[in-house]
Design a protein around this motif. Sequence first.
Motif, mmCIF file in Angstrom:
data_model
loop_
_atom_site.group_PDB
_atom_site.id
_atom_site.type_symbol
_atom_site.label_atom_id
_atom_site.label_comp_id
_atom_site.label_asym_id
_atom_site.label_seq_id
_atom_site.Cartn_x
_atom_site.Cartn_y
_atom_site.Cartn_z
ATOM 1 N N THR A 204 -2.694 -9.802 -19.823
ATOM 2 C CA THR A 204 -2.931 -8.700 -18.896
ATOM 3 C C THR A 204 -3.393 -7.486 -19.695
ATOM 4 N N VAL B 89 2.119 -11.407 -21.122
ATOM 5 C CA VAL B 89 3.368 -11.580 -20.382
ATOM 6 C C VAL B 89 3.878 -12.996 -20.638
ATOM 7 N N ALA C 123 5.855 -15.257 -19.222
ATOM 8 C CA ALA C 123 6.551 -15.476 -17.958
ATOM 9 C C ALA C 123 7.490 -16.673 -18.040
ATOM 10 N N GLU D 79 17.089 -14.625 -10.791
ATOM 11 C CA GLU D 79 16.656 -13.372 -10.191
ATOM 12 C C GLU D 79 15.139 -13.337 -10.032
ATOM 13 N N GLY E 203 11.544 -12.531 -10.754
ATOM 14 C CA GLY E 203 10.842 -12.353 -12.022
ATOM 15 C C GLY E 203 11.293 -13.302 -13.112
ATOM 16 N N GLY F 208 10.643 -16.361 -13.361
ATOM 17 C CA GLY F 208 9.618 -17.361 -13.684
ATOM 18 C C GLY F 208 9.675 -18.615 -12.839
ATOM 19 N N LYS F 209 10.381 -18.568 -11.728
ATOM 20 C CA LYS F 209 10.517 -19.761 -10.881
ATOM 21 C C LYS F 209 9.173 -20.164 -10.297
ATOM 22 N N GLU G 202 10.983 -20.783 -2.030
ATOM 23 C CA GLU G 202 11.675 -19.918 -1.078
ATOM 24 C C GLU G 202 11.171 -20.150 0.344
ATOM 25 N N LEU H 73 9.109 -8.878 -20.169
ATOM 26 C CA LEU H 73 8.464 -10.137 -20.532
ATOM 27 C C LEU H 73 7.287 -9.899 -21.476
HETATM 28 N N1 LIG Z 1 -0.811 -13.819 -12.644
HETATM 29 C C1 LIG Z 1 0.124 -13.109 -13.299
HETATM 30 N N2 LIG Z 1 -0.251 -12.208 -14.213
HETATM 31 C C2 LIG Z 1 0.675 -11.498 -14.893
HETATM 32 N N3 LIG Z 1 1.997 -11.603 -14.711
HETATM 33 C C3 LIG Z 1 2.431 -12.489 -13.800
HETATM 34 C C4 LIG Z 1 1.525 -13.276 -13.038
HETATM 35 N N4 LIG Z 1 2.227 -14.059 -12.198
HETATM 36 C C5 LIG Z 1 3.531 -13.775 -12.435
HETATM 37 N N5 LIG Z 1 3.658 -12.826 -13.385
HETATM 38 C C6 LIG Z 1 4.906 -12.291 -13.923
HETATM 39 O O1 LIG Z 1 5.689 -13.358 -14.336
HETATM 40 C C7 LIG Z 1 7.051 -13.121 -14.059
HETATM 41 C C8 LIG Z 1 7.654 -14.281 -13.321
HETATM 42 O O2 LIG Z 1 7.121 -14.309 -12.009
HETATM 43 P P1 LIG Z 1 7.566 -15.349 -10.912
HETATM 44 O O3 LIG Z 1 6.668 -15.105 -9.756
HETATM 45 O O4 LIG Z 1 7.612 -16.704 -11.468
HETATM 46 O O5 LIG Z 1 9.038 -14.887 -10.562
HETATM 47 P P2 LIG Z 1 10.024 -15.564 -9.553
HETATM 48 O O6 LIG Z 1 11.156 -16.076 -10.341
HETATM 49 O O7 LIG Z 1 9.309 -16.514 -8.682
HETATM 50 O O8 LIG Z 1 10.497 -14.298 -8.736
HETATM 51 P P3 LIG Z 1 10.724 -14.127 -7.181
HETATM 52 O O9 LIG Z 1 12.104 -14.599 -6.961
HETATM 53 O O10 LIG Z 1 10.598 -12.668 -6.993
HETATM 54 O O11 LIG Z 1 9.684 -14.924 -6.489
HETATM 55 C C9 LIG Z 1 7.109 -11.834 -13.295
HETATM 56 O O12 LIG Z 1 7.506 -10.811 -14.162
HETATM 57 C C10 LIG Z 1 5.701 -11.612 -12.850
HETATM 58 O O13 LIG Z 1 5.430 -10.243 -12.798
#
Ligand SMILES: Nc1ncnc2c1ncn2[C@@H]1O[C@H](COP(=O)(O)OP(=O)(O)OP(=O)(O)O)[C@@H](O)[C@H]1O
Lengths: 351, 326
Positions: free
Chosen positions: A28, A33, A35, A54, A56, A58-59, A192, A291
């Motif tokens: 980015t 990041v 992730a 939680e 963010g 990475g799920k 979800e 991250l």
């Molecule tokens: N395309 C992307 N570019 C940059 N960062 C990303 C991208 N997609 C996800 N992220 C970052 O990666 C991290 C993990 O995101 P992810 O969507 O997997 O979280 P999650 O566990 O699914 O959260 P939630 O419960 O809110 O859905 C987050 O900090 C998000 O900002």
Amino acid sequence: MSNLEQQVTTSPPGPFLSVRDLSVEFSTEDGIVHAVDGLSFDLRKGTTLGIVGESGSGKSVTNLAILGLHDPDHTKIGGEIWLEDRELTGADRATMERLRGNRISMIFQDPLTALSPFHTIGRQIGEVYRKHRGASKKEARERAIEMLSRVGIPQPATRVDHYPHEFSGGMRQRAMIAMALVCDPDLVIADEPTTALDVTVQAQILDLLKELQQQTGTAVILITHDLGVVANTADDILVMYAGRAVERGTVREVLTEPRHPYTWGLLSSMPRLTSSVDAPLKPVRGTPPSLLSPPPGCPFHPRCDYPELAGPELCRTQRPEISPATGHGDACYLSLRQKTEIRTAQIEDHA
Amino acid sequence: MAGFLVRRILGALVILMIISAVTFYLFYAIPRDPARAFCGKICRPETLDLIRHNLGMDEPLFVQYWHWLAGIFMGREFVQFGACPAPCLGYSFATQEPVFSAILDRFPVTLSLTLGASLVILSFGILTGMLAAWKVGRPLDKIASSSSVIGASLQIYFIGPLLAFYLVDTLELIPRPSYVPVSEDPVGWFTHLLLPWVVLSIIFTANYTRMTRSQMVEQLTEDYVRTARAKGMSGRTVFFRFAWRGAMIPIVTIFGVDLAALLGGAIITEQTFTLHGIGELAVRAVQNTDLPMLLGVTIVGATAIVILNIVVDVLYAVIDPRVRLS
Ligand SMILES: Nc1ncnc2c1ncn2[C@@H]1O[C@H](COP(=O)(O)OP(=O)(O)OP(=O)(O)O)[C@@H](O)[C@H]1O
Ligand SMILES: [Mg+2]
């Protein structure tokens, strides 16, 4: 080509889906990041794995990586994802397109935005069938009607020609499920699936998913914030924190004998039927690590109450791996005895 | 859909009434007396009054407006010209010709110009925008994006003569622009209008390239597009069958707004290539303080825009099923 696809493979007995040391990095403007970083887990055939953690943690990123849906220009994916005998991170585009919607499909969080507003429900379900099964328009439409009735939509023969905006939220998610199951996939990833729905509808959708899974024997990855959902639906649990697995095990193991301090935090941050009404709900203190520049050592140590118990510098400098390698395991330097003591004390406090 | 159309048409009629009334009023706000212009250098008050009377200008404003309006639907009787059958827009102060037939004569020119240019703008703008979005960041995208910036900064009266000089005079590739009725010679109609179409559409096309590109890029990040990919749809299918629809909605909306500007551009284009269209009539009517002609041109132009806008609304409903219900 499809003959080759479907030919019986004598795969070694083992997990159906196996993720090994997966990493997903996004480039980015602010930097890279991380992730997902060093994630491993297995999924047995026909079972449900609940992934919790939680926002963010990475799920979603993990599961989009399984489907190969990340933008290759801005994403670096490392490690391995094995679907039976096939490795997916290195698979070419055509292979992935043949897998998606066919052997692996996905149910998204918000069916209103996830369904195309421009096409009828029937067409959206039918086109998956046509694409992967080479069905005619008519066959696809009949299949769509059949699927709609299987997911409990009344008057499916009429509803098949409706647009998503003519459906209620719960019905849209049912249609989404119908779409995901139309080709009898081996794996369904539900990200979800009930978060965007009314509380009353949530239980119905989860029951439907469970019922369909029992009928079809497909494996399910269920992503959720809600440990209660996992308790009712899943066989195994994977707890994720900052792009890593911190604990895994069966539902019973993880919920009754949680071992990782983060899992303890998650459990005490949600209401429980067993604890007294006025026991305080404690969210995990602090915030998830950045991250962009993950701290060295255990990613959870800045929020952990017990880093000094494991030795003065260990948690701050070295990253714990999940252990033992199979069964109920967690990524923490505390000894089992220490964990049991802390946990017992916590529960006494609560009571 | 039928109810929707009826409502839109009724609304359009109200809008046209308002436009004509406002034009009528504004004309009288100009401190210039057409009767005096008729009267010549040495003008006796009696003559002036007579001219005023003959022009119908001695009556109260709303009565004059009423006569004008009624004439459109029922025809009118004039002292010096006799009967004027419906739809009657009166007689030109300047040339004494019936306004309606004067406009009718020239309308095909302006209509050909506007519709042809619309077609070029939409097909070309959308096509290049899609190509640019398909190859975001690649050379093709850069070429399309930068040429659209250049296109947007051009002016009709600058590139018009320039292109005419090279393509018509120097290279003799195409004939000098003029209007050949499509019913007489469709090929001649096409070749003679080619340059005006290109010139009129260049400035707009650039805009549509840019809009289509950014809309497509945005649509590609939408959830439903991701779902389509998660179903195994190929990149091309996703691009041309799913994202396309979403991107067209704002484009069609903007096009509805741009129609008026396009008509304005058509008038400049007519002037540039001395095509005898509505634009020429309008310019002359303003110069001559020719009230009936001015009103006629305004109301016909407004009607055309209103009708095209209804077409755009229908198009909108075709693209987006969510619009069909409301
Ligand atoms: N395309 C992307 N570019 C940059 N960062 C990303 C991208 N997609 C996800 N992220 C970052 O990666 C991290 C993990 O995101 P992810 O969507 O997997 O979280 P999650 O566990 O699914 O959260 P939630 O419960 O809110 O859905 C987050 O900090 C998000 O900002
Ligand atoms: Mg998510």
